[in-house]
Write an enzyme that holds these catalytic residues in place. Sequence first.
Site, PDB file in Angstrom:
ATOM      1  N   LYS A 210       0.841  -1.199   0.000  1.00 25.34           N
ATOM      2  CA  LYS A 210       0.000   0.000   0.000  1.00 25.34           C
ATOM      3  C   LYS A 210       0.877   1.249   0.000  1.00 25.34           C
ATOM      4  O   LYS A 210       1.591   1.503   0.966  1.00 25.34           O
ATOM      5  CB  LYS A 210      -0.918   0.050   1.221  1.00 25.34           C
ATOM      6  CG  LYS A 210      -1.918   1.208   1.125  1.00 25.34           C
ATOM      7  CD  LYS A 210      -2.568   1.560   2.442  1.00 25.34           C
ATOM      8  CE  LYS A 210      -1.760   2.522   3.269  1.00 25.34           C
ATOM      9  NZ  LYS A 210      -1.642   3.892   2.705  1.00 25.34           N
ATOM     10  N   GLU A 284      10.425   0.516  10.226  1.00 20.40           N
ATOM     11  CA  GLU A 284      11.409   1.578  10.039  1.00 20.40           C
ATOM     12  C   GLU A 284      10.669   2.872  10.329  1.00 20.40           C
ATOM     13  O   GLU A 284       9.817   3.284   9.547  1.00 20.40           O
ATOM     14  CB  GLU A 284      11.979   1.518   8.610  1.00 20.40           C
ATOM     15  CG  GLU A 284      13.331   2.167   8.503  1.00 20.40           C
ATOM     16  CD  GLU A 284      13.226   3.609   8.140  1.00 20.40           C
ATOM     17  OE1 GLU A 284      13.113   4.429   9.073  1.00 20.40           O
ATOM     18  OE2 GLU A 284      13.232   3.922   6.949  1.00 20.40           O
ATOM     19  N   CYS A 318      13.452  10.338   7.304  1.00 18.59           N
ATOM     20  CA  CYS A 318      13.427   9.856   8.677  1.00 18.59           C
ATOM     21  C   CYS A 318      14.809   9.919   9.314  1.00 18.59           C
ATOM     22  O   CYS A 318      14.938  10.075  10.517  1.00 18.59           O
ATOM     23  CB  CYS A 318      12.881   8.441   8.731  1.00 18.59           C
ATOM     24  SG  CYS A 318      13.537   7.409   7.432  1.00 18.59           S
ATOM     25  N   GLU A 415      10.108  14.855  15.872  1.00 27.62           N
ATOM     26  CA  GLU A 415      10.458  14.791  14.464  1.00 27.62           C
ATOM     27  C   GLU A 415       9.611  15.815  13.706  1.00 27.62           C
ATOM     28  O   GLU A 415       8.390  15.720  13.668  1.00 27.62           O
ATOM     29  CB  GLU A 415      10.177  13.381  13.932  1.00 27.62           C
ATOM     30  CG  GLU A 415      10.682  13.167  12.536  1.00 27.62           C
ATOM     31  CD  GLU A 415      10.530  11.719  12.092  1.00 27.62           C
ATOM     32  OE1 GLU A 415       9.519  11.081  12.452  1.00 27.62           O
ATOM     33  OE2 GLU A 415      11.416  11.234  11.373  1.00 27.62           O
TER      34      GLU A 415
END
Lengths: 504, 306
Positions: A210, A284, A318, A415
Amino acid sequence: MATPKNSKQTAPAEPGVPASVGNGFPGKLFSYAPAPESPAAAGEIASSYGHFIGGEFTESAGKEALKTVNPATEQVLAEFAQGTEEDVDRAVRAARDAFPGWAALPGSERAKYLFRIARIVQERSRELAVLESIDNGKPIRETRDVDLPLVAAHFFYYAGWADKLEYAGFGPDPRPLGVAAQVIPWNFPLLMLAWKIAPALATGNTVVLKPAETTPLTALRFAEIVRQAGLPKGVVNIVTGDGRTGAALTAHPDVAKVAFTGSTEVGRSIARSLAGSRKKLSLELGGKAANIVFDDAPIDQAVEGIVNGIFFNQGHVCCAGSRLLVQESVQDEVLDALKRRMATLRVGDPLDKNTDVGAINSAAQLARIRELSDIGEAEGAERWSPACELPSSGYWFAPTVFTGVSQAHRIAREEVFGPVLSVLTFRTPAEAVEKANNTPYGLSAGIWTEKGSRILWMASRLRAGVVWSNTFNKFDPTSPFGGYKESGYGREGGRHGLEAYLDV
Amino acid sequence: MSDPTAKSDALTRLDVFKTYKLFVGGKFPRSESGRVYEVTDTKGNWLANAPLGTRKDTRDAVAAARKAVPGWSGATAYNRGQILYRVAEMLQGRREQFAAEVAAGEGIGGKKAAALVDAAIDRWVWYAGWTDKIAQIAGAANPVAGPYFNLSTPEPTGVVGVVAPQSGTGHSLLGLVSVIAPAIAAGNTVVVATSESAPLPALSLGEALATSDLPGGVVNVISGRTADIAPTLASHQDVNALDLAGAVATDGPGSAPALEAAAADTLKRVLRPAADPAAEDWTAAPGTGRLLAFLETKTVWHPMGV
C-alpha cells in the site's frame, strides 16, 4: 492557497539573490535561468485508478475515492480508490494464491524476473523521475540522480540474492514466509517500494503493497512494469488508500509478514495489533538524528553535509540530521558558513533542474512543520531563514534554522519532518554523545572530525543504526539501514535485509 | 548399634538450610516485600522458601541491569568469553547441588538431572566461545557503489527482560541457561523472571554467577509470581527487549500476547515463545537464533580519499 502565513520568510527578494547576506556575497553569480523538465515526460496520468490485484487493474469494491495533488501547484493529478477491507482481502487472496508457485520457482528464475524489473526501471527512469517529482514535490534533480538510480540498484542487488539464499548465513535452506503486507510512506515513494518489494520477491514471498495516500502514482505505474516484466499474476499487488486500508492490510489473518515504514506512532499501533500473532514484523520509523561537528572538522565539507542532512528532500527524511550539535568553539564559524550556504539554496519548482528544495508534500505536513516551528519560536529559540521567494500556490516552507535550542525544546525532541534544523552546542565528545543519544529515536547520526580515532570512539557510542562520518544521507542497496530504540527494528538493504523475509 | 550415644549424635546433626535470595546488582537481597513463597517438589513436599519478588524488586533489577550496560557491552569480547567460561567452571564444581535442585524441582531422577546440569554447563562453554565470533558472522563489509568505507557491526540491544521457561523437562536450569547465556554473550544485560514453580536452580545460579567475575547487574534473578514480574518487564521504559521463552500463550496479564502488546509501547524487540513452550527440547543444539535475537546492526560510512 494564499501566500504562506510567515511573511518573514517570504519577503520579496530578487530570485536567487540572498538579500539577507549582504557581506560581499556574489549573489548574481548564483542566478540561474529556469531549466524545466517537461511534465509530459511523466507519461499519461489516468484520471482515476483502481487497485492492481492479480495482475489486473480492478475497481474497488467501495465507492470512496481519494485525490492526489501536485504539491507544487495544488492541482489534482488523479483520483484513486480508497481500499476497503474487501479490496484488501481480494489482494491478499491473490497474493496467497500466487505464493506456492512463486516460492517453488527456482531462485534463478525469480532472479531473472527481478533483473528484468531493474532493467525496465532503468529504461523508464526519466518517466518515473518526473512522475515522482510531480506527485511528491521533490526536485527532479533528486528523483533523477538519487531515487531512481537507487530503485534500479535495489532490484538489481536483490535479484542476485534470489538463487544464493543458502549462502546468506541463515541456514542451508531458508524459507519464505508467505504473503508480505507492506505499507510505505510518501517521502521516497518508489524507493521505499523498491526497499520493500525487492527483498520480499527475491526470498520467494508474494506481496500486497500500500503506497501512501498522497503519493500513489509511481506505485501504480510500477504495476505496469510488473506486467511488462511478465511476473506471474498475484506476486505483486498494489492496493491504494489511507491508514484505514493499511490497518486492514496489516491485520489480515492470511498475511505472514508485515513491513512498515512511517511514523513511530503508527509503528507502535501495528506492533500492538500483531501481538500474539505469528506474523513477522519489521519497522522503520521516525528519527531525530544528531549531526555532530567538532572543532577540527573541515568546515566547508561539514556545512555541505549539514545542508544535505536536513534540506535534502525538504527534510522529509526519517534519518535527516535535524539536530546540529556543534562544538562551542566553532559555533559562530559554522553558523555563518551555514547561513551563507542556505542563502544559495534554490527553493521552488520541483521540475526545474536547478531546484535544490522542492514543495512540502501535503497541506497537512506543511501545517505540522509550521506548528512545530511556531512552537520553537514560542519556546524561545531563535529562528532564521534566508530571504527566498516562494511560489504563490502549492505547499512551501523556506529552509529554516533555529539557534539557541535546548534539549527540552520540542523542536529538539520531536520529528519535524521538514526543512527545519535545530542547533545545539557541546564542549566535550562525552557531552556530544550524551546529547546525541538523548532521544527515544536511534536511526542515524553524523560525525564531522578529521580525527580518525575520535570518529570510531563516537561511532561506537552513538545509539543509531546508521552513522555517517564526514558524510551524510548516503544510501546503497548493499548497506543495511534501520534503527535502534524507537526508530524501529529490522534492517533493509544488504545481506541483513533478507532476514526480514525469511523464516529464520 | 551398641553405642546409642553415637547414633543419637548422627541424628542430631541438623542440615544447614539455605536462605534463597534474589540476585540483583551482584548482591543477594531479600524481596523488598519481605515475603516468600513455598517451593515444593512435584509431589508437594516443601523444599524451601523463595523470595516473592515484586514489581519494585523488578524495577530495582532493571536499574541494576541498565547500570551494568556500559561496562559489559564495552568489555572486550575475549573478556566476556572468559567470564562465561568461568561460569561453566563454577557450575562444574557445584554440579551435585544443582543436580539435586533440578531433580527435586522437576520431579526427575538423579541421573537425568545430572545429565541436564552437564548440558547446562556445556551450554555456557558453547556461548563462551561465541562472544568473539558473533561480529564475524553477523557483521558485513558492504561494497557500496561509491568511494566509501562501509561496515556493519552488531551491537547489543541493551537490557533484555527474560521470562524464563516455566515448565518442561530441563526448564529450571538448562532452559534458564539457554535463554540467559546467549543474551549476555552478545553483550546485553538481563533481568530474568525465574520459573515460578522451580526457582531454586535459578537462585543458586546467581551464586555461581557472583563468583564468576561477572560484573554485578549483568544478570539479575527475580523469583516470584511470573504474572507480576513479567508485565513489569514488558512495560518498563528502560527494558530494550523481551525474551518470552516461558510466557504461556493464553489470556491474562502474564500471557505472551499481553506482554507483547505492552512491549509495543516502547517498541521493544520481542522474541516470541515457541508454539508450545512446555514441549521445548532444551537439550537440542541451540543454534544461533537467540544469540542473534538481541543485537542491533550499526552501519558506519566514511568517505575514502587522499
